[in-house]
Structure formats: C-alpha cells, structure tokens
Design a protein around this motif. Structure first.
Motif, PDB file in Angstrom:
ATOM      1  N   THR A 193       0.839  -1.194   0.000  1.00  0.00           N
ATOM      2  CA  THR A 193       0.000   0.000   0.000  1.00  0.00           C
ATOM      3  C   THR A 193       0.876   1.247   0.000  1.00  0.00           C
ATOM      4  O   THR A 193       1.819   1.336   0.786  1.00  0.00           O
ATOM      5  N   VAL A 194       0.538   2.193  -0.875  1.00  0.00           N
ATOM      6  CA  VAL A 194       1.226   3.481  -0.897  1.00  0.00           C
ATOM      7  C   VAL A 194       0.174   4.562  -0.620  1.00  0.00           C
ATOM      8  O   VAL A 194      -0.860   4.614  -1.300  1.00  0.00           O
ATOM      9  N   VAL A 195       0.440   5.387   0.383  1.00  0.00           N
ATOM     10  CA  VAL A 195      -0.488   6.435   0.784  1.00  0.00           C
ATOM     11  C   VAL A 195       0.194   7.788   0.639  1.00  0.00           C
ATOM     12  O   VAL A 195       1.347   7.943   1.058  1.00  0.00           O
ATOM     13  N   ALA A 196      -0.491   8.739   0.052  1.00  0.00           N
ATOM     14  CA  ALA A 196      -0.006  10.120   0.087  1.00  0.00           C
ATOM     15  C   ALA A 196      -1.001  10.950   0.900  1.00  0.00           C
ATOM     16  O   ALA A 196      -2.217  10.823   0.716  1.00  0.00           O
ATOM     17  N   ILE A 197      -0.478  11.769   1.808  1.00  0.00           N
ATOM     18  CA  ILE A 197      -1.344  12.647   2.581  1.00  0.00           C
ATOM     19  C   ILE A 197      -1.770  13.815   1.692  1.00  0.00           C
ATOM     20  O   ILE A 197      -0.932  14.508   1.116  1.00  0.00           O
ATOM     21  N   VAL A 243      -5.650  11.371  14.449  1.00  0.00           N
ATOM     22  CA  VAL A 243      -5.674  11.207  12.995  1.00  0.00           C
ATOM     23  C   VAL A 243      -4.866   9.964  12.596  1.00  0.00           C
ATOM     24  O   VAL A 243      -5.280   9.192  11.721  1.00  0.00           O
ATOM     25  N   ALA A 244      -3.734   9.763  13.262  1.00  0.00           N
ATOM     26  CA  ALA A 244      -2.897   8.598  12.944  1.00  0.00           C
ATOM     27  C   ALA A 244      -3.670   7.305  13.200  1.00  0.00           C
ATOM     28  O   ALA A 244      -3.622   6.372  12.391  1.00  0.00           O
ATOM     29  N   LYS A 245      -4.393   7.245  14.321  1.00  0.00           N
ATOM     30  CA  LYS A 245      -5.183   6.037  14.638  1.00  0.00           C
ATOM     31  C   LYS A 245      -6.264   5.811  13.590  1.00  0.00           C
ATOM     32  O   LYS A 245      -6.497   4.693  13.134  1.00  0.00           O
ATOM     33  N   ALA A 246      -6.948   6.911  13.198  1.00  0.00           N
ATOM     34  CA  ALA A 246      -8.004   6.791  12.189  1.00  0.00           C
ATOM     35  C   ALA A 246      -7.425   6.334  10.846  1.00  0.00           C
ATOM     36  O   ALA A 246      -8.048   5.550  10.116  1.00  0.00           O
ATOM     37  N   LEU A 247      -6.231   6.810  10.532  1.00  0.00           N
ATOM     38  CA  LEU A 247      -5.590   6.418   9.267  1.00  0.00           C
ATOM     39  C   LEU A 247      -5.291   4.921   9.266  1.00  0.00           C
ATOM     40  O   LEU A 247      -5.538   4.220   8.276  1.00  0.00           O
ATOM     41  N   VAL A 248      -4.759   4.418  10.369  1.00  0.00           N
ATOM     42  CA  VAL A 248      -4.435   2.986  10.459  1.00  0.00           C
ATOM     43  C   VAL A 248      -5.717   2.156  10.325  1.00  0.00           C
ATOM     44  O   VAL A 248      -5.736   1.122   9.642  1.00  0.00           O
ATOM     45  N   THR A 249      -6.813   2.628  10.930  1.00  0.00           N
ATOM     46  CA  THR A 249      -8.102   1.933  10.800  1.00  0.00           C
ATOM     47  C   THR A 249      -8.562   1.934   9.341  1.00  0.00           C
ATOM     48  O   THR A 249      -8.990   0.902   8.811  1.00  0.00           O
ATOM     49  N   LEU A 250      -8.441   3.090   8.689  1.00  0.00           N
ATOM     50  CA  LEU A 250      -8.842   3.209   7.283  1.00  0.00           C
ATOM     51  C   LEU A 250      -8.095   2.207   6.406  1.00  0.00           C
ATOM     52  O   LEU A 250      -8.663   1.608   5.488  1.00  0.00           O
ATOM     53  N   LEU A 251      -6.795   2.016   6.701  1.00  0.00           N
ATOM     54  CA  LEU A 251      -5.978   1.134   5.864  1.00  0.00           C
ATOM     55  C   LEU A 251      -6.490  -0.301   5.887  1.00  0.00           C
ATOM     56  O   LEU A 251      -6.206  -1.083   4.984  1.00  0.00           O
ATOM     57  N   GLY A 252      -7.268  -0.641   6.917  1.00  0.00           N
ATOM     58  CA  GLY A 252      -7.837  -1.982   6.990  1.00  0.00           C
ATOM     59  C   GLY A 252      -8.819  -2.280   5.866  1.00  0.00           C
ATOM     60  O   GLY A 252      -9.007  -3.436   5.505  1.00  0.00           O
ATOM     61  N   HIS A 253      -9.435  -1.251   5.298  1.00  0.00           N
ATOM     62  CA  HIS A 253     -10.461  -1.496   4.284  1.00  0.00           C
ATOM     63  C   HIS A 253     -10.371  -0.585   3.062  1.00  0.00           C
ATOM     64  O   HIS A 253     -11.221  -0.657   2.160  1.00  0.00           O
ATOM     65  N   ALA A 254      -9.392   0.304   3.007  1.00  0.00           N
ATOM     66  CA  ALA A 254      -9.331   1.280   1.909  1.00  0.00           C
ATOM     67  C   ALA A 254      -9.167   0.591   0.553  1.00  0.00           C
ATOM     68  O   ALA A 254      -8.501  -0.433   0.442  1.00  0.00           O
ATOM     69  N   GLU A 255      -9.779   1.191  -0.475  1.00  0.00           N
ATOM     70  CA  GLU A 255      -9.686   0.638  -1.830  1.00  0.00           C
ATOM     71  C   GLU A 255      -8.774   1.483  -2.692  1.00  0.00           C
ATOM     72  O   GLU A 255      -8.748   2.711  -2.584  1.00  0.00           O
ATOM     73  N   THR A 256      -8.057   0.813  -3.582  1.00  0.00           N
ATOM     74  CA  THR A 256      -7.071   1.512  -4.402  1.00  0.00           C
ATOM     75  C   THR A 256      -7.723   2.534  -5.331  1.00  0.00           C
ATOM     76  O   THR A 256      -8.870   2.366  -5.770  1.00  0.00           O
ATOM     77  N   GLY A 257      -6.995   3.607  -5.594  1.00  0.00           N
ATOM     78  CA  GLY A 257      -7.457   4.623  -6.532  1.00  0.00           C
ATOM     79  C   GLY A 257      -8.431   5.618  -5.938  1.00  0.00           C
ATOM     80  O   GLY A 257      -8.965   6.464  -6.649  1.00  0.00           O
ATOM     81  N   VAL A 258      -8.649   5.532  -4.622  1.00  0.00           N
ATOM     82  CA  VAL A 258      -9.642   6.389  -3.980  1.00  0.00           C
ATOM     83  C   VAL A 258      -8.944   7.488  -3.169  1.00  0.00           C
ATOM     84  O   VAL A 258      -7.890   7.275  -2.577  1.00  0.00           O
ATOM     85  N   ARG A 259      -9.560   8.679  -3.169  1.00  0.00           N
ATOM     86  CA  ARG A 259      -9.118   9.767  -2.293  1.00  0.00           C
ATOM     87  C   ARG A 259     -10.068   9.799  -1.097  1.00  0.00           C
ATOM     88  O   ARG A 259     -11.275   9.980  -1.255  1.00  0.00           O
ATOM     89  N   TYR A 260      -9.552   9.613   0.091  1.00  0.00           N
ATOM     90  CA  TYR A 260     -10.382   9.540   1.296  1.00  0.00           C
ATOM     91  C   TYR A 260     -10.323  10.842   2.085  1.00  0.00           C
ATOM     92  O   TYR A 260      -9.265  11.473   2.172  1.00  0.00           O
ATOM     93  N   GLU A 261     -11.459  11.212   2.639  1.00  0.00           N
ATOM     94  CA  GLU A 261     -11.477  12.281   3.642  1.00  0.00           C
ATOM     95  C   GLU A 261     -11.647  11.577   4.973  1.00  0.00           C
ATOM     96  O   GLU A 261     -12.640  10.883   5.216  1.00  0.00           O
ATOM     97  N   LEU A 262     -10.666  11.740   5.825  1.00  0.00           N
ATOM     98  CA  LEU A 262     -10.603  10.944   7.043  1.00  0.00           C
ATOM     99  C   LEU A 262     -11.662  11.381   8.049  1.00  0.00           C
ATOM    100  O   LEU A 262     -11.838  12.569   8.306  1.00  0.00           O
TER     101      LEU A 262
END
Lengths: 227, 322
Positions: free
Chosen positions: A131-135, A204-223
């Motif tokens: 997984t590659v994430v850009a803030i 925010v860091a905790k929410a990001l780690v939770t998001l990574l559990g289900h995030a789908e590729t190619g999507v821009r997320y608002e945390l």
C-alpha cells in the motif's frame, strides 16, 4: 502489516503515525531531514523504529534511502508519503510565487517522493501486495486564496495516484485528506487558528491505520475522526 | 556488436530466442516475452538492488577509486589507480601496492587494510559500513557510457536489498506491467536475492578469477515454486548461479559455483540474459544451455541484425534441451 516507511517523520502527523504503528508491533523506517526531533523520536519509538536522515526533495537521496530501507526491513508493506511543504510563508498570492519557489514545493510534495515510490512500489508489484499512501488536503479540492503551490501539488498527487492505481492492479495507491490538524505546519499557514478546533495528530494517525484496513485503491479519502 | 550506451525503455528492447535443439533463431520484441512461456512455467528474478559500489580513495599519496566486490561489511574491494571511469578499466593505471596495516582514506575516513588477496594485490579487505557506502558511493560507471549514471538508472524495477555491486541487468526492463502480463498467462514470477559482483576489473589475474564468491538467498517459497515448475526460467546469470547453488547446497549462503559448457544444470531450464560474446564469463554460462557452436552462430546473427550489447543492450532467451 509488518513493515512501513513514513516520510516527514520528525513532527506532527508523520511522528504520530510512526508511534501508532510501532505500538502495533510494526517495524517502521522513518525518513526525515536530520533534526533534534528525529533523534528524539528514535528514543521514544524504541527498537522497532529506524531513522534515515534524508531530504525527500532529492530524488537520488530517495533512491539511497530506499536501499537503506530494504536493508533494514527486507520488504515494505506500507509507504506513507507524509513529508510536505507549504512553500513560502506567510502564504501569499500565487502571482507572488516565483517559478523556483513553485518547483521547490513540487520537489518536496511530488517529484522527490515519486523517486521513493518508484523504488518501493516496484518491489510491491513483484510481491503482489503493498500500500502506498499520500497525505492530501482539502486544499487539493478547494481553491483557497494564497494556497496555490501547496494545493496544486496536493491535487497533482491525488491524480497521480489515481493513475498509479489504474496501472498497478496488485498495489493499493490511495490519498487521504486528514483534515485540519494541530501541527507546526498548520500554525505556519494559519497562525490565528483556534487550536482547540483542530484535530490531534495522534487521533488522525489512529483513524488512518483503521482506514488502511479497508481502503480501496485509486480512492481519495477524507478521514473521519471520532472525538 | 554495438553497445547500447544509455538506458533504453522496454519498448525498444529486442529479444533473440535460441533453442538448444533447433538451428533456427527467432527475432522478437522484449514486450512479447510472455508468448514464449506456458502456464506452469516459473520465472525467477534477482531482486538485489545495486549498491553505489564505487568510492573515492586515497593511499600512499595517490588518489584513486575502490569498487566493492560484495557486501560492505565483508569489506573486499578492488583498488583502481588514478584516472576516471571514462578510461576502459584495462587502460587505468594500477593503484599503489598496499600491505596489511596500511591506511586507505575512504571518503576522508582512514580505513586500515585488513587483508590482501592471493588472487591479486589489488583485491584487499577493508572495514566499511553499508551506511557510508550509501552516503558516499556512486554506481560503478562504464567507459562506453557518455555520461555519469545515476543510482536510479542501474536498478531493476523490483529491486529490494542492496546486495549487487553491479546491476543484475537482465531484469532492468522487466517492468511491473510485463510481470503482470506473465502472471495473467499463468506464469509464476518469484525472486531470489543474489549479490551480483563486478563484471570486469581490467586486472587480468582478477578477471580470470571472476565471478568471485557471491552471497545468495533463495526463499523457501521460491524453492517450492521452482521444484514444482513445468520449466524454470532464470532472469539473469546471477539467478542461475543462485538456483544451481541452492540445488547443490543450502538455500542461502556464499557460492563459488562456476557454470560453463560442461556444467550439468539441475534446476534451470531457460535463461533470459543480455547479449554476450565469446570470451565473456556470461558467454561461458550460456554454453551450459546451448552448445558453443550454436551460440556462436546466434552471436553472428545478432551482429548482422544490429542487436546491441552491454548493460543496456538487447536480450537473449535460451532454452536448453531437457
């Protein structure tokens, strides 16, 4: 997830992500320019954390940092591009920004990080996972006055990641808008902000780690952050 | 053969296909690589990243260069005298001779000579660290290349741990897109890590001893894939060395195995490599797949057809008889 690389790890969100992940037992490589804060993080994060002193704006330094990273971790499950710059502060109208200043903002936010992405995501593609994430930022979507260089760079990454996702079906590429946080960068941009209305980087860091559990590729997320 | 003097994209890469039991050779495109394979075949790549293995050094009043032979921590290096990479290695001045206890300045740090090899007085052991190599080193350069190569340009797309002192170049154009296409065809793509070493030093005694012992690691999952494969395809000579070493010994270690015309291969069925000519150690290894006479004919064909050789050159795919 066993291993992660985080850029801009000395302060703010990067530091919080590093600490959250090491608390979860993840081995973390943190990349940042040398600083007292980086040295302090090495002590605070403990033996699961390895610091690499390098400037993300320098593509060759990123290639060398990738080699150090693989020597330390063997493989990389998660890469978080968190390092960022606003460009000249106080913020100013875009016509007051020189081409060189704009190029420097892109070097830190887009082009230097891409050198690291190339080296890390190529190996992820061979393993068939990663997984590659850009803030990102809401400035990538909204046209705020005086936020020209930063918002253009963040919007650029949002789109670059959509293309990377389309091209690489086995690696997740996502961007995440973390919302407004109580960080040194936010204070530099909006010194008059009421810090009580701002999110804490640790939340925010905790929410990001939770998001990574289900995030789908190619999507821009608002945390979304629970209080 | 003409050298390809700079990195080129896989789009223009040519592929010469040679079968051990067939006089015909096939001219193809590298992008069509998947069509040569079948479901059940296993392609094995070397995922070693290329170290910036060349460092400036100064000893006995002479400024020169050293090139790592293997891991920095093992410390074996080859010393080069004054001059630059723009001269062919065989034309470079020899370095001053050193003995155990002499001090070599490496990137301005004094480093004692711990050992001098019997193979060549230029092959010596120093105590170096990976960190200082990654900070001060730059990639080994080639005299036929018109400009200095950056570290990013001598990596394969999937490189991980920095074990190689020169690029495992056979996989340089094996892009994620091609790997995906191979997998879609039912071909498994797996990796080993092999510390591919220097290709040439210009020192006759040393070059005759190449390749020197190199470290390798074959993950259990890769070994399982290989033993269950229909055919095993090595991407690069370093992968042949790693897999055939694993077949004869442990899955990880240091190998001194040399592969030539007489070697009976026990694991690898096909080799994807660059263009090599008689006299090169890589050509000797190719002869383990296809007999020398047929190889020489293939080289003549490649010359007539304008194939390019060296690190950024075209590719050869050799299938041996089973």
């Amino acid at each position: 997830m066993q291993t992660a690389v985080i850029t801009g790890v000395s302060r703010g969100l990067g530091r919080a992500i590093a600490l959250t992940l090491t608390n979860h037992g993840v081995r973390v490589v943190g990349i940042a320019r040398p600083s007292v804060e980086l040295d302090g993080l090495v002590g605070e994060a403990g033996p699961l954390f390895t610091a690499i002193a390098a400037d993300v704006a320098d593509p060759d330094a990123m290639v060398r940092a990738a080699a150090s990273t693989f020597a330390a971790l063997g493989h990389v499950d998660l890469l978080v591009h968190n390092a960022s710059t606003l460009g000249p502060v106080p913020l100013r109208p875009t016509l007051d920004i020189t081409a060189q200043q704009l190029a420097q903002v892109f070097a830190v936010n887009v082009t230097g990080p891409h050198a690291l992405t190339r080296r890390i995501a190529g190996a992820m593609a061979l393993r068939g996972q990663g997984t590659v994430v850009a803030i990102s930022s809401d400035a990538a979507v909204n046209a705020y006055e005086e936020w020209g260089p930063y918002s253009a760079a963040k919007a650029s990454n949002d789109h670059l990641y959509r293309v990377l996702a389309a091209e690489n079906p086995t690696v997740r590429f996502i961007t995440v808008d973390p919302g407004e946080m109580d960080t040194a960068m936010h204070a530099a941009a909006i010194p008059e902000a009421d810090v009580h209305t701002l999110r804490k980087p640790s939340q925010v860091a905790k929410a990001l780690v939770t998001l990574l559990g289900h995030a789908e590729t190619g999507v821009r997320y608002e945390l979304e952050v629970s209080p | 053969m003409t050298a390809a003097v700079l990195p080129r994209p896989s789009l223009v890469q040519r592929l010469l296909v040679v079968h051990a039991g067939d006089d015909a050779v096939f001219d193809g495109k590298f992008l069509d690589l998947p069509q040569w394979f079948e479901p059940g075949d296993v392609l094995v790549v070397n995922d070693a990243a290329t170290l910036p293995a060349s460092l400036p050094m100064h000893v006995h009043g002479v400024s020169g260069e050293l090139r790592l032979v293997g891991a920095p921590e093992e410390g074996w290096v080859v010393l080069f005298g004054p001059g630059s990479w723009r001269e062919a290695t065989e034309d470079r001045a020899a370095p001053p001779s050193v003995v155990v206890g002499d001090v070599v300045q490496v990137a301005n740090r004094p480093v004692p000579v711990l050992e001098v090899s019997d193979i060549s007085p230029r092959l010596v052991r120093l105590a170096l660290t990976l960190d200082e190599v990654l900070v001060h080193g730059r990639p080994v350069q080639y005299s036929y290349v018109p400009r200095s190569l950056q570290l990013d340009e001598v990596q394969t797309p999937y490189a991980t741990r920095p074990w190689a002192t020169e690029m495992p170049s056979a996989g340089r154009v094996l892009t994620p897109h091609l790997v995906h296409a191979l997998r879609e065809r039912g071909v498994r793509v797996v990796s080993v890590t092999h510390g591919a070493g220097l290709s040439a030093t210009g020192d006759a005694g040393l070059d005759a001893a190449l390749p020197l012992p190199e470290r390798y690691e074959v993950p259990q999952a890769t070994w399982d894939a290989v033993t269950g494969a229909k055919r095993v395809v090595a991407v690069g000579t370093s992968v042949v060395r790693a897999l055939e070493s694993a077949a004869r010994g442990p899955l990880a270690g240091v190998t001194a195995l040399k592969i030539g015309p007489q070697t009976k291969l026990s694991v690898v069925d096909a080799l994807l490599s660059g263009m090599h000519e008689p006299g090169e150690s890589h050509f000797q290894m190719m002869a383990a797949f296809v007999d020398l006479e047929r190889l020489r004919r293939a080289v003549r064909h490649a010359e007539q057809e304008g194939y390019c050789n060296h690190e950024f050159g075209d590719s050869t795919l050799l299938f041996r008889d089973r």
